[in-house]
Design a protein around this motif. Structure first.
Motif, short mmCIF file in Angstrom:
data_model
loop_
_atom_site.label_atom_id
_atom_site.label_comp_id
_atom_site.label_asym_id
_atom_site.label_seq_id
_atom_site.Cartn_x
_atom_site.Cartn_y
_atom_site.Cartn_z
N GLN A 80 -6.24 3.60 78.91
CA GLN A 80 -7.07 4.01 80.11
C GLN A 80 -7.58 5.27 79.45
OE1 GLN A 80 -5.44 4.50 83.92
NE2 GLN A 80 -7.45 4.92 84.84
N ASN A 81 -9.20 5.40 79.65
CA ASN A 81 -9.76 6.54 79.68
C ASN A 81 -10.54 6.59 80.61
OD1 ASN A 81 -10.70 9.03 78.49
ND2 ASN A 81 -12.21 7.90 77.08
N GLY A 82 -10.32 7.12 81.75
CA GLY A 82 -11.07 7.39 83.10
C GLY A 82 -11.14 5.83 83.68
N ASN A 83 -12.37 5.25 83.60
CA ASN A 83 -12.71 4.08 84.19
C ASN A 83 -12.78 3.09 83.05
OD1 ASN A 83 -12.78 4.82 86.92
ND2 ASN A 83 -15.01 5.13 86.57
N ASP A 84 -12.39 3.44 81.77
CA ASP A 84 -12.58 2.52 80.60
C ASP A 84 -11.16 2.01 80.16
OD1 ASP A 84 -15.44 2.81 80.28
OD2 ASP A 84 -15.18 4.49 79.16
N PHE A 85 -10.94 0.83 80.05
CA PHE A 85 -9.64 0.12 79.64
C PHE A 85 -9.50 -0.69 78.36
CE2 PHE A 85 -9.08 1.13 84.05
CZ PHE A 85 -7.89 1.36 84.28
N THR A 86 -8.43 -0.86 77.76
CA THR A 86 -8.34 -1.68 76.56
C THR A 86 -7.08 -2.14 76.85
OG1 THR A 86 -9.48 -0.57 75.00
CG2 THR A 86 -8.03 -2.16 74.20
N TRP A 87 -6.92 -3.52 77.13
CA TRP A 87 -5.77 -4.15 77.51
C TRP A 87 -5.32 -5.20 76.57
CZ3 TRP A 87 -4.12 -3.04 82.67
CH2 TRP A 87 -3.03 -3.80 83.22
N THR A 88 -4.26 -4.87 75.98
CA THR A 88 -3.87 -5.97 74.89
C THR A 88 -2.70 -6.55 75.13
OG1 THR A 88 -5.02 -4.53 73.31
CG2 THR A 88 -3.42 -6.14 72.41
N GLN A 89 -2.35 -7.96 75.11
CA GLN A 89 -1.17 -8.70 75.11
C GLN A 89 -0.88 -9.22 73.67
OE1 GLN A 89 -1.94 -10.97 78.83
NE2 GLN A 89 -0.77 -9.64 79.68
N HIS A 90 0.34 -8.53 73.44
CA HIS A 90 1.15 -9.04 72.27
C HIS A 90 2.15 -10.25 72.64
CE1 HIS A 90 -0.72 -5.75 70.03
NE2 HIS A 90 -0.24 -5.04 71.07
N PHE A 91 2.01 -11.35 72.00
CA PHE A 91 2.85 -12.46 72.31
C PHE A 91 3.66 -12.63 70.94
CE2 PHE A 91 -1.02 -13.28 74.59
CZ PHE A 91 -0.56 -13.48 75.96
N PRO A 92 5.11 -13.20 71.03
CA PRO A 92 5.69 -13.63 70.06
C PRO A 92 4.99 -14.42 68.99
CG PRO A 92 7.03 -13.71 72.06
CD PRO A 92 5.70 -13.57 72.26
N GLY A 93 5.24 -14.46 67.67
CA GLY A 93 4.62 -15.20 66.63
C GLY A 93 3.14 -14.70 66.01
N GLY A 94 2.90 -13.37 66.78
CA GLY A 94 1.64 -12.66 66.22
C GLY A 94 0.37 -12.91 66.96
N HIS A 95 0.41 -13.85 68.21
CA HIS A 95 -0.90 -14.10 68.91
C HIS A 95 -1.02 -12.70 69.74
CE1 HIS A 95 -4.05 -15.73 71.04
NE2 HIS A 95 -3.32 -15.61 72.12
N THR A 96 -2.34 -12.00 69.74
CA THR A 96 -2.80 -11.07 70.56
C THR A 96 -4.10 -11.40 71.37
OG1 THR A 96 -1.68 -9.53 68.91
CG2 THR A 96 -3.34 -8.45 70.42
N THR A 97 -4.06 -10.97 72.67
CA THR A 97 -5.08 -11.29 73.20
C THR A 97 -5.86 -9.75 73.78
OG1 THR A 97 -4.66 -13.25 74.14
CG2 THR A 97 -6.34 -12.06 75.42
N THR A 98 -7.01 -9.30 73.56
CA THR A 98 -7.34 -7.94 73.94
C THR A 98 -8.57 -8.02 74.80
OG1 THR A 98 -6.53 -7.01 72.05
CG2 THR A 98 -8.24 -5.76 73.22
N ASN A 99 -8.76 -7.25 76.02
CA ASN A 99 -9.96 -7.34 76.97
C ASN A 99 -10.15 -5.78 76.90
OD1 ASN A 99 -10.33 -10.14 77.51
ND2 ASN A 99 -8.24 -9.98 78.59
N THR A 100 -11.38 -5.56 76.94
CA THR A 100 -11.98 -4.17 77.00
C THR A 100 -12.85 -4.37 78.14
OG1 THR A 100 -11.65 -3.64 74.59
CG2 THR A 100 -13.17 -2.36 75.70
N PHE A 101 -12.69 -3.43 79.15
CA PHE A 101 -13.45 -3.44 80.28
C PHE A 101 -13.74 -2.08 80.81
CE2 PHE A 101 -9.27 -4.42 81.58
CZ PHE A 101 -8.98 -3.69 82.62
N THR A 102 -14.75 -1.85 81.72
CA THR A 102 -14.92 -0.66 82.35
C THR A 102 -14.85 -0.94 83.88
OG1 THR A 102 -16.31 0.31 80.72
CG2 THR A 102 -16.77 1.37 82.93
N ILE A 103 -14.13 -0.11 84.83
CA ILE A 103 -14.38 -0.41 86.40
C ILE A 103 -15.78 -0.77 86.82
CG2 ILE A 103 -13.34 0.42 88.50
CD1 ILE A 103 -11.08 -0.68 86.60
N GLY A 104 -15.83 -1.78 87.43
CA GLY A 104 -17.13 -1.87 88.18
C GLY A 104 -18.38 -2.51 87.38
N LYS A 105 -17.92 -2.66 85.91
CA LYS A 105 -19.11 -3.25 85.27
C LYS A 105 -18.68 -4.46 84.56
CE LYS A 105 -21.24 1.14 83.42
NZ LYS A 105 -21.19 2.03 82.43
#
Length: 189
Positions: A104-129
């Motif tokens: 988290q950098n102020g209202n900017d977020f990078t949200w990453t989920q690491h799953f067993p087996g190497g699968h990763t999901t990343t969402n990048t967002f800014t609050i209100g946008k």
């Protein structure tokens, strides 16, 4: 109890606390007391800081930043069936040790989920946008993520999702058609 709301000092608080203090200090100031001058400046700085820290969407302490490991969940089976996950994905996700990494950098977020087996999901967002997002199942969609009472709030295609930090843990709640799924993750970094 929070006495501040919507980014402005509550008018009752201002009327009953700040104004009388300032008036008292100003009347004593007329006697040329140097320490009273400092007290007035201090009260004005406190009031200013209180206003700044309670601006909408302000997260001065970067409360979400960290790495969290799955600790437990409630109502998993009912929830994933309700949102229509296939039985193989349901089984794969059961008690899955997901590691969630949040930057988290102020209202900017990078949200990453690491799953067993190497699968990763990343969402990048800014609050209100509006942002391009992806579900755990790989479905892409657009959403506007909000901050409400210290919680991240987003509407995914099949469910409403909130995330908050409680007692140093990441608590995520997803709701669909009256079924509530709760996932708790402990901070590991």
């Amino acid at each position: 109890m929070c006495l501040l709301g919507e980014g402005v000092v509550d008018t009752e608080l201002q009327f009953f606390f700040f104004q009388p203090c300032l008036q008292l200090c100003q009347s004593v100031l007329q006697r040329n007391s140097r320490w009273i001058q400092r007290m007035i400046c201090g009260l004005k700085e406190i009031r200013f800081a209180a206003i700044l820290l309670h601006q909408p969407h302000h997260q001065g302490n970067m409360a979400f930043t960290g790495k969290y490991e799955f600790e437990g969940d409630e109502n998993y089976d009912d929830f994933v069936k309700k949102i229509g996950l296939s039985s193989d994905k349901i089984e794969m996700g059961r008690n899955c040790k997901i590691v969630t990494e949040v930057v988290q950098n102020g209202n900017d977020f990078t949200w990453t989920q690491h799953f067993p087996g190497g699968h990763t999901t990343t969402n990048t967002f800014t609050i209100g946008k509006e942002a391009d997002m992806e579900t755990m199942g790989g479905k892409k969609f657009k959403a506007t993520v909000k901050m409400e009472d210290g919680k991240i709030v987003a509407d995914f295609p099949n469910y409403h999702h909130t995330a908050e930090i409680c007692g140093g843990k990441l608590v995520e709640i997803s709701t669909t058609s009256g079924v509530v799924y709760k996932r708790t993750s402990k901070r590991i970094a």
